[in-house]
Design an enzyme around this catalytic site. Structure first.
Site: not given
Ligand code: MG
Length: 452
Positions: A247, A243, A101, A245
């Site tokens: 999400d 960010d 992340s 990844d």
């Molecule tokens: Mg993330």
């Protein structure tokens, strides 16, 4: 050497120090064995963010999963929400995301998803963890090993779903100029395609998924100063920051002001409640703005313990129209049960198109909140004593103890909770005025000092 963190949401560690391919292979084998024990024999899809260590970990995981006889679908570099969507779309037994992340490049991690696209609830996560630690896996013989097949264009499935919930024509008619900073993560490629489909002029910043993050990846104000300048220089309508990844989404307004991740969910909720009625869900650390927006439309907000899986589960059980977390994570179950920056971008642009108002004005209309987040070291015993003392100090508050302790007061709220992974306590305070926030901060500090 720091210890490898194995929490309920998966594992996270430092490549070359405590997170090695052997660990990923064993973890994959344990997860595959767990799925098979639950009667799930379908394939497992694996996606990864753009970190250079991603292919190594993903291959090792795939080997472990195939070793117990399950097939693997390789999604390549995709966002975390894409994996949540593809698990269901491809009728998989489960999914795995290789990502750390917002953590820096030296980290990577493994996040597990069940066949519903949600991370396993605590008891199941504990089961997988002990299967891994005890080395329990059920290797199969040569002819029964699983196969690994690449997926064809998973981004399109995700993007099409997002486009289906907004009015593409009305957004395109606005010809928005958007600066997109994907911090060289997984979100750049699908982010650009989505914005192109919405007729936006795009100024691309760090959209190449090289995994060599151009700035500290967490989408906080201090890490996005360049984006603020770029929005102003480009005379753009809005700046979006994902960010690694993808999400989470942070927003910069038309004046180059970082409006903060809490507003991402607030703005999305504002749109949803213009169009639909119903219940929302958010974790206990998320701003009250969503309560205000929901109540204006006769809706209510269900509060859950912190953690995406808790919010997603509550959303499914209560048929929520919107949900998420205050860290820029918006969930719409029509798309998938995972926080999704693509959903958030489309919703915010739709809100701007629908109201004809700049995003800064829309944020100010929701605004008037002052939030302060901090963390301090506290072992479990100290944390317990701090909460007990706070209950005496804030005895008039409405109390929710489903995750640490949240105190709701007429002029604000305080959430004190311990971290799942380190001896740290977090304090989140939100009120209507900075001087009230300061008063509560002082009160929490005093409790801490007394406990010592
Ligand atoms: Mg993330």
């Amino acid at each position: 050497m720091p210890e490898l963190i194995i929490s309920i949401s998966g594992m996270r560690g430092i490549i070359g120090e405590n997170l090695h391919p052997e660990i990923a292979a064993r973890y994959g084998a344990a997860f595959g064995t767990f799925l098979k024990a639950g009667g799930k024999n379908g394939p497992v899809c694996i996606g990864r963010d753009s970190r250079p260590s991603g292919p190594m970990l993903a291959s090792a995981l795939a080997s472990g999963i195939m070793s117990v006889g399950l097939d693997v679908v390789d999604l390549g570099i995709v966002t975390t929400p894409t994996v949540g969507i593809l698990v269901r779309h491809l009728d998989c037994a489960g999914g795995v995301v290789v990502t750390a992340s917002h953590n820096p490049i030296e980290y990577n991690g493994i996040k597990l998803l069940l066949d519903n696209g949600i991370a396993p609830p605590k008891p199941l996560a504990e089961q997988i963890r002990s299967m891994y630690l005890e080395g329990k896996s059920g290797p199969v013989s040569s002819i029964d090993c699983g196969t690994c097949t690449p997926a064809e264009d998973p981004d399109t499935i995700h993007i099409d779903k997002v486009l289906s919930i907004v009015d593409v024509e009305s957004i395109s008619a606005c010809n928005f100029k958007v600066v997109l900073d994907s911090v060289n993560g997984a979100g750049g490629r699908p982010g650009v395609r989505l914005l192109q489909s919405l007729g936006c002029q795009i100024v691309q910043v760090n959209t190449e998924p090289s995994g060599l993050f151009a700035h500290t990846p967490e989408p906080t104000a201090e890490n996005l100063r360049d984006l603020c300048t770029q929005v102003t220089q480009a005379r753009a309508h809005i700046g979006f920051a994902q960010d690694p990844d993808a999400d989470r989404l942070a927003i910069v307004d038309e004046t180059g002001r970082y409006i903060g991740e809490e507003y991402t969910l607030g703005l999305a909720a504002r749109l949803v409640y213009m169009e639909r009625k119903g219940t929302a869900a958010a974790n206990l650390s998320t701003s009250r703005m969503i309560d205000d927006i929901a109540s204006q439309s006769g809706g209510k907000v269900i509060r859950t313990p912190v953690g995406e899986a808790n919010v997603a589960q509550a959303m499914i059980e209560n048929h929520c129209v919107i949900g998420g977390e205050g860290n820029g994570g918006v969930i719409d179950l029509r798309i998938g049960p995972v926080r999704d920056s693509l959903v958030a971008m489309a919703m915010v642009l739709q809100l701007m198109a629908r109201t004809g108002k700049p995003v800064g004005v829309l944020a100010d209309e929701i605004g008037g909140y002052d939030m302060h987040k901090s963390k301090f070291s506290a072992d479990p015993q100290q944390a317990r004593r701090i909460i007990d003392k706070a209950k005496m100090v804030f005895s008039k508050a409405k109390i929710d103890e489903s995750d640490g302790c949240r105190f709701d007061l007429p002029d604000g709220w305080i959430h004190l909770r311990t971290s799942n992974t380190e001896p740290v306590m977090r304090s989140i305070i939100e009120t209507r005025r900075p001087e009230i926030t300061q008063r509560y901060r002082d009160a929490v500090d005093q409790i801490r000092n007394e406990i010592g």
